[in-house]
Design a protein around this motif. Structure first.
Motif, PDB file in Angstrom:
ATOM      1  N   THR A  89     -60.716   9.748  97.065  1.00 15.09           N
ATOM      2  CA  THR A  89     -61.234  10.974  97.683  1.00 15.09           C
ATOM      3  C   THR A  89     -62.761  10.988  97.627  1.00 15.09           C
ATOM      4  O   THR A  89     -63.438  11.332  98.608  1.00 15.09           O
ATOM      5  CB  THR A  89     -60.681  12.221  96.962  1.00 15.09           C
ATOM      6  N   SER A 119     -61.442  19.388  94.299  1.00 16.08           N
ATOM      7  CA  SER A 119     -61.961  18.017  94.211  1.00 16.08           C
ATOM      8  C   SER A 119     -63.340  17.926  94.853  1.00 16.08           C
ATOM      9  O   SER A 119     -64.237  17.232  94.348  1.00 16.08           O
ATOM     10  CB  SER A 119     -61.007  17.037  94.906  1.00 16.08           C
ATOM     11  N   SER A 153     -51.527   6.985  92.089  1.00 14.94           N
ATOM     12  CA  SER A 153     -51.919   8.316  92.561  1.00 14.94           C
ATOM     13  C   SER A 153     -53.247   8.751  91.960  1.00 14.94           C
ATOM     14  O   SER A 153     -54.051   9.413  92.633  1.00 14.94           O
ATOM     15  CB  SER A 153     -50.835   9.344  92.216  1.00 14.94           C
ATOM     16  N   ASP A 208     -55.948   9.984  94.450  1.00 10.16           N
ATOM     17  CA  ASP A 208     -56.180  11.430  94.442  1.00 10.16           C
ATOM     18  C   ASP A 208     -57.569  11.794  93.938  1.00 10.16           C
ATOM     19  O   ASP A 208     -58.104  12.849  94.284  1.00 10.16           O
ATOM     20  CB  ASP A 208     -55.126  12.139  93.580  1.00 10.16           C
ATOM     21  N   TYR A 214     -56.179  14.674 105.543  1.00  9.21           N
ATOM     22  CA  TYR A 214     -55.093  15.290 104.780  1.00  9.21           C
ATOM     23  C   TYR A 214     -54.066  15.974 105.670  1.00  9.21           C
ATOM     24  O   TYR A 214     -52.863  15.958 105.374  1.00  9.21           O
ATOM     25  CB  TYR A 214     -55.655  16.286 103.762  1.00  9.21           C
ATOM     26  N   SER A 244     -50.527  19.479  95.316  1.00 14.20           N
ATOM     27  CA  SER A 244     -51.312  18.730  96.315  1.00 14.20           C
ATOM     28  C   SER A 244     -51.648  19.576  97.527  1.00 14.20           C
ATOM     29  O   SER A 244     -51.738  19.063  98.651  1.00 14.20           O
ATOM     30  CB  SER A 244     -50.557  17.464  96.745  1.00 14.20           C
TER      31      SER A 244
END
Length: 450
Positions: free
Chosen positions: A27, A231, A19, A23, A45, A223
């Protein structure tokens, strides 16, 4: 810890490493491939979380029939296919964004829904807080080391080369899954009955508030769209993988400390004060970032978020998982988890629809509206968590009472293992002890309330 629980725990830890790669670093990779456009990110997403919810409903009757580990294993297989697709497509990933997103969603859905049911079955409420705190601490130690290591390795080699390592980790998880036991079937119904479950909880305030906690987390700290937006800001402020990895490792230290604190004996009123302060601080910082984005303000936000939200998230986990073992719905555990994850999926989807609209408009500045809107579910989450603190399993010494006036009882300090063994028995029992009143020994039978 027996072989069954150890294998289950190792899979969760290794899955956390996977992850971290996707993540954070995937990304960045994907955002670069789409030339820093929001629209492809929003599509990616949105399809993922729609597929996850769809997976839960596909699995509903299979999990009810006690095939939890089998479908848990299928989830790992879909994740392996997802990684394989990324390794083969490379720069062509944006051209197959829907395919990649569907594979990712199937991997997440087939993994997490059976895993959550297994988690609530294998870990008792008495073990819950200590187990979650310990596992999260281990995961956060991983989160401290791996981001900086992965960031440096990706800058030195490539995303694809590191993707091959992640693929091997998933294969290891798949092998370990054969050591996880199915467990005894706990329910008699052969099919999921969501309508019957909703009717059963119509007047059950505890369950409805647990579902509300999950719904609100989907907008913010689990999430949700706020996580992706942050992010994107992180990529904007810190360009290289090594810098982002180093930052995430520092943040991982804060989260690790939070998990360790959570596993300690802390009074519930302390959690109440802490939750309020964290929520107020994050709300002010989000408003500040929306009005005038600033790198230093963003770093402060990340520090507060990493420590504060880690504890709030653990409190939320405690509320939602403990509720699944409530006597009123123990026979509807699978229905509960299905509705719980559906609530999470719906709120996530709504958030990503908002991101999709911003992507269609094509204005990066509009992301500030997501920041300010996120304050609402964040504050509501704080209120619901505080309201349910009395339902959270915190480590504490049992309360000893004697039905006799003016008796002061001195409790001797026992080892935590002794209390855990005792708490695994009945919630209420009678034992013969020696108490003290004004230095005089008074034998008697007392009520021990756990």
């Amino acid at each position: 810890m027996n072989k069954d629980k150890l294998s289950f725990t190792l899979i969760n830890i290794l899955r956390n490493v996977v992850s971290i790669y996707f993540d954070t670093f995937f990304t960045i990779y994907f955002f670069k491939l789409v030339n820093y456009q929001i629209l492809p990110m929003a599509k990616y997403y949105l399809v993922i979380y729609l597929t996850i919810v769809f997976s839960f409903w596909i699995l509903r009757n299979a999990v009810k029939k006690n095939f939890k580990v089998s479908y848990f294993r299928i989830g790992l297989s879909f994740t392996a296919l997802y990684i394989a697709a990324i390794l083969m497509l490379k720069e062509r990933i944006p051209n197959y964004v829907y395919l990649v997103a569907i594979l990712k969603g199937l991997g997440e859905g087939f993994y997490y829904y059976p895993r959550n049911v297994l988690n609530s079955t294998k870990i008792t409420n008495a073990e819950r807080k200590r187990y979650d705190g310990t596992i999260n601490a281990i995961n956060q130690v991983t989160s401290i080391v791996m981001p900086v290591v992965l960031g440096l390795l990706i800058d030195s080699y490539s995303y694809i080369q590191m993707g091959k390592v992640v693929f091997i980790l998933i294969i290891v998880c798949f092998i370990l899954s054969f050591l996880v036991e199915e467990g005894l079937k706990e329910t008699g119904d052969e099919k999921i009955n969501v309508k019957g479950f909703l009717k059963k909880i119509k007047n059950n305030k505890k369950v409805k508030e647990a579902l509300l906690v999950q719904f609100l987390r989907g907008f913010t700290i689990s999430s949700g769209v706020l996580t992706v937006v942050m992010s994107l800001y992180k990529i904007n402020y810190f360009q290289s993988n090594s810098k982002i990895g180093s930052l995430d490792s520092i943040l991982g230290i804060l989260t690790c400390i939070a998990c360790i604190v959570y596993s300690m004996k802390v009074k519930k009123k302390v959690y109440k004060t802490f939750t309020i302060l964290t929520t107020v601080s994050l709300s002010i910082l989000l408003v500040g970032l929306a009005i005038k984005p600033d790198q230093n303000l963003f770093i402060i936000y990340l520090f507060v978020y990493s420590f504060g939200v880690a504890i709030i998230n653990l409190l939320g986990d405690n509320i939602t998982v403990n509720c699944s073992n409530d006597e009123s719905i123990i026979e509807k555990k699978e229905e509960y988890h299905l509705v719980l994850e559906t609530c999470l999926g719906i709120s996530r989807t709504l958030g990503y629809v908002a991101l999709l609209v911003i992507g269609l408009i094509g204005n990066f500045e509009l992301l500030k509206h997501i920041l300010t809107f996120s304050i609402i579910p964040l504050v509501l989450l704080c209120i619901v968590v505080i309201k349910n603190l009395d339902k959270i399993s915190l480590p504490s010494l049992p309360k000893i009472e004697k039905n006799q006036n003016n008796i002061s009882i001195t409790r001797q300090k026992r080892s935590s293992s002794a209390w855990r063994q005792l708490s695994s028995q009945y919630c209420s029992m009678h034992i013969t002890i020696i108490a003290k009143e004004n230095q005089n020994t008074i034998p008697g039978t007392y009520s021990l309330c756990l």
